[in-house]
Motif scaffolding. Structure first.
Motif, short mmCIF file in Angstrom:
data_model
loop_
_atom_site.label_atom_id
_atom_site.label_comp_id
_atom_site.label_asym_id
_atom_site.label_seq_id
_atom_site.Cartn_x
_atom_site.Cartn_y
_atom_site.Cartn_z
N ILE A 206 0.84 -1.09 -0.13
CA ILE A 206 -0.28 -0.03 -0.34
C ILE A 206 0.80 1.17 0.09
O ILE A 206 1.60 1.10 0.68
N LEU A 207 0.22 2.37 -1.17
CA LEU A 207 1.06 3.24 -1.42
C LEU A 207 1.17 4.45 0.41
O LEU A 207 -0.28 4.26 0.15
N ILE A 208 1.71 5.23 0.61
CA ILE A 208 1.82 6.03 1.89
C ILE A 208 2.08 7.51 0.85
O ILE A 208 3.10 8.01 0.21
N THR A 209 1.34 8.17 0.97
CA THR A 209 1.13 9.68 1.01
C THR A 209 0.89 10.63 1.98
O THR A 209 0.01 10.36 2.64
N PHE A 210 2.07 11.32 2.61
CA PHE A 210 1.45 12.28 3.01
C PHE A 210 1.14 14.10 2.03
O PHE A 210 1.54 14.44 1.44
N ASP A 211 -0.39 14.04 3.12
CA ASP A 211 -0.69 15.70 2.60
C ASP A 211 -0.13 17.20 3.19
O ASP A 211 -0.07 16.86 4.54
N GLU A 212 1.09 17.48 2.37
CA GLU A 212 2.21 18.60 3.02
C GLU A 212 1.59 19.70 2.89
O GLU A 212 2.54 20.56 2.57
N ILE A 213 0.42 19.79 2.56
CA ILE A 213 -0.21 21.67 2.16
C ILE A 213 -0.13 22.79 2.91
O ILE A 213 0.56 23.82 2.75
N LEU B 276 4.73 26.39 -0.68
CA LEU B 276 5.31 25.93 -1.38
C LEU B 276 6.15 27.31 -2.55
O LEU B 276 7.14 27.34 -2.91
N SER B 277 5.14 27.82 -2.76
CA SER B 277 5.51 29.41 -3.58
C SER B 277 5.29 30.72 -2.59
O SER B 277 5.48 31.89 -2.65
N GLY B 278 5.42 30.41 -1.44
CA GLY B 278 4.52 31.37 -0.27
C GLY B 278 4.28 32.74 -1.16
O GLY B 278 4.11 34.22 -0.56
N SER B 279 3.37 32.67 -2.63
CA SER B 279 3.00 33.23 -2.70
C SER B 279 1.51 33.28 -3.93
O SER B 279 1.15 33.28 -3.50
N LEU B 280 2.21 32.85 -5.13
CA LEU B 280 0.88 32.89 -5.51
C LEU B 280 0.47 31.23 -5.84
O LEU B 280 1.54 30.51 -5.45
N PRO B 281 -0.58 31.18 -6.89
CA PRO B 281 -0.84 29.77 -6.46
C PRO B 281 -0.13 28.43 -7.02
O PRO B 281 -0.44 28.94 -8.94
N LEU B 282 0.35 27.58 -6.16
CA LEU B 282 1.15 26.62 -7.26
C LEU B 282 0.77 25.09 -6.08
O LEU B 282 1.09 25.31 -5.03
N SER B 283 1.17 24.46 -6.82
CA SER B 283 0.86 22.89 -6.14
C SER B 283 1.63 21.52 -6.57
O SER B 283 2.11 21.77 -8.01
N ALA B 284 1.85 20.60 -5.63
CA ALA B 284 2.91 19.67 -6.85
C ALA B 284 2.56 18.03 -5.79
O ALA B 284 1.91 18.25 -4.86
N VAL B 285 2.84 17.69 -6.87
CA VAL B 285 2.86 15.78 -5.81
C VAL B 285 4.16 15.81 -6.91
O VAL B 285 4.50 16.21 -7.93
N MET B 286 5.03 14.82 -5.57
CA MET B 286 5.92 14.50 -5.58
C MET B 286 6.64 13.19 -5.29
O MET B 286 5.78 12.48 -4.41
N ILE C 281 4.45 12.55 -1.87
CA ILE C 281 3.61 14.11 -0.90
C ILE C 281 3.07 14.96 -1.61
O ILE C 281 3.32 15.12 -2.99
N CYS C 282 2.20 15.97 -1.42
CA CYS C 282 1.30 16.67 -2.00
C CYS C 282 1.83 17.84 -1.10
O CYS C 282 1.73 18.43 -0.17
N LEU C 283 1.80 18.77 -2.01
CA LEU C 283 2.83 20.44 -1.16
C LEU C 283 1.51 21.85 -1.93
O LEU C 283 1.24 21.28 -2.95
N GLY C 284 1.61 22.37 -1.75
CA GLY C 284 0.73 23.68 -2.21
C GLY C 284 1.33 24.48 -1.06
O GLY C 284 2.20 24.66 -1.10
N LYS C 285 0.29 25.61 -0.87
CA LYS C 285 0.76 26.71 -0.03
C LYS C 285 2.33 27.74 0.28
O LYS C 285 2.74 28.43 -0.96
#
Ligand SMILES: Cc1ncc(COP(=O)(O)O)c(C=O)c1O
Length: 465
Positions: free
Chosen positions: A271-278, A307-317, A301-305
């Motif tokens: 089973i895979l593990i994802t952490f939502d680090e947004i 990640l850019s400290g400003s403009l809308p940007l999120s990511a999955v890694m 991992i899921c990233l957002g907020k």
């Protein structure tokens, strides 16, 4: 945001004039009321319920309105401006990009995207071999669900089950709301995905009833998972865990032993593990990512907020073999990796390094938590828990008579802080959340905590007016 409604009627409040705070007008300022009223009139009410101030400028750890008032910011908007509001490195990267005249390319290549991705992979742990860029956090969590299911289906078609945790915040789109497993907030969907299994969250207050010390959180996990089995869930049909790295509303971390037992179980069943680090990523908790406090390694991992400290940007890694599962073109988003967002995010990562902000978060977090625990001792009838790590805290308020969670008290404290020149996160629940930019000075941090203290004192004396 709960049922407490902040009044839009300007109220006379004591004037404040310190090094970091200024309150010169009634609050809300008379001139700001028409703006707040226009928003109420023209915008969906779902966006409202916030403290009634109109931001005009925000720099580093301070927020200014047009009317001469200035607040110390303990919100970082919502854990986003870790490198400080309007960080000069981000501003100059954006100015450069605007002058270059490159505002959008869709999925055509551009240099800032390559530079940013390279840096992101460089600074993140080894399993982060590739990233997929999106705009909103909720897109990132949905994308992780898609990747975990694709990975599971490649093993066997029925391997599509996702285990998540009740009450977790993963966003507001359909899949994200289903992961939360809250019949109230997901009622609009009309059905629940039968292959999503939200487990009860292991809240720290559950141990109060336990005679065992230390409480066996690993066993707690095994019992919860066994309950699923008894309901007929085949563990070999589970493809992934989706874990908000701490429960957002109260900064509630999982017990480490619980997550470690979960990781052992996941590995045993493919089973895979994802952490939502947004919310918690990029230094907020005193480490780059929150999952690092649990000493486990995720697959995604899921990233957002921040990640850019400003403009809308999120990511999955994650690892290449998972990230490359979707066919060319089958996972994309119009604004993915927009040039402005990438330029801002690259500057943001450099600013985290330049300011040594992860170490700073850990250091200042000790100051914050030391003082908050003193407040807990002082107002022990009103504060049941101080939670969080690093420059992140949740103050959980309780009613001294009923010993039940007290959302009204928490809302009043937030309002009182605002009137005194301090912004804290109003959750609409019994939690008051604290998360200043990681750049805040020690002096401003302590001044802000003093305001909290005074606000607790006054709200306590007022009683339930
Ligand atoms: C942990 C977590 N995941 C996902 C989201 C959703 O992010 P967004 O609002 O950017 O869609 C949030 C937003 O608060 C969050 O805190």
């Amino acid at each position: 945001m709960g049922s407490y409604k902040f009044s839009l009627i300007p109220q006379k409040v004591p004037l404040v004039n310190t090094k970091f705070r200024k309150i010169k007008t009634e609050i809300p300022a008379l001139e700001s009321v028409s703006i707040l009223e226009d928003l109420e009139k023209y915008e969906s009410r779902s966006m409202h319920g916030q403290l009634p101030i109109v931001w005009d400028r925000a720099e580093d750890f301070q927020v200014f309105d047009k009317y001469g008032n200035c607040w110390i910011d303990f919100t970082s908007t919502i854990f986003l401006t870790n490198t400080g509001h309007a960080n000069p490195m981000i501003i100059s990267a954006l100015q450069e990009k605007i002058n270059q005249k490159l505002l959008h390319t869709y999925t055509f290549a551009h240099e800032s995207r390559a530079q940013f991705l390279k840096k992101l992979i460089e600074i993140t742990p080894d399993f982060c071999e590739k990233a997929f860029l999106l705009s909103a956090g909720t897109e990132a969590t949905e994308c992780a669900v898609k990747l975990m299911r694709m990975h599971g289906q490649a093993i066997k078609p029925s391997k599509i089950g996702i285990i998540s945790f009740q009450g977790s915040m993963h966003g507001r789109t359909m899949g994200a709301e289903m992961l939360k497993g809250d019949p109230g907030t997901s009622a609009w969907i009309g059905y629940m995905d039968p292959n999503m299994y939200p487990l009860p969250f292991p809240y720290p207050w559950l141990v109060k009833e336990s005679a065992v010390d230390p409480y066996d959180w690993a066993e707690h996990f095994r019992k919860d998972i066994e309950t699923l089995h008894k309901k007929g869930v085949n563990f070999d049909d589970i493809c992934g865990f989706m874990i908000e790295s701490y429960q957002g509303w109260g900064a509630i971390f999982y017990p480490k032993a619980y997550i470690q037992a979960l990781a052992i179980f996941a590995r045993g069943h493919g089973i895979l593990i994802t952490f939502d680090e947004i919310q918690g990523g990029f230094g907020r908790s005193g480490k780059l990512f929150v999952y690092q406090h649990y000493d486990v390694e995720p697959d995604l991992i899921c990233l957002g907020k921040a990640l850019s400290g400003s403009l809308p940007l999120s990511a999955v890694m994650g690892r290449r073999k998972i990230m490359d599962l979707p066919q060319v073109g089958s996972m994309s988003s119009t604004h993915s990796g927009n040039p402005l967002c990438c330029a801002a995010a690259l500057a943001n990562l450099k600013a985290i390094e330049a300011g040594n902000l992860i170490v700073e978060s850990e250091r200042k977090g000790k100051i914050l938590h030391h003082h908050l625990n003193q407040l807990k001792d002082k107002y022990s009838n009103y504060i049941s828990f101080i939670l969080g790590k690093g420059l992140l805290a949740g103050i959980i308020s309780t009613n001294p008579e009923t010993r039940k969670p007290d959302g009204f008290f928490a809302s009043r404290v937030c309002e009182k802080c605002m009137q005194k020149g301090l912004l804290v996160v109003h959750t609409g629940r019994e939690a008051i959340k604290i998360g200043p930019p990681l750049t805040i000075s020690d002096e401003a941090l302590i001044e802000g905590i003093e305001v909290l203290d005074k606000s607790f004192q006054e709200v306590m004396e007022e009683g339930r007016k």
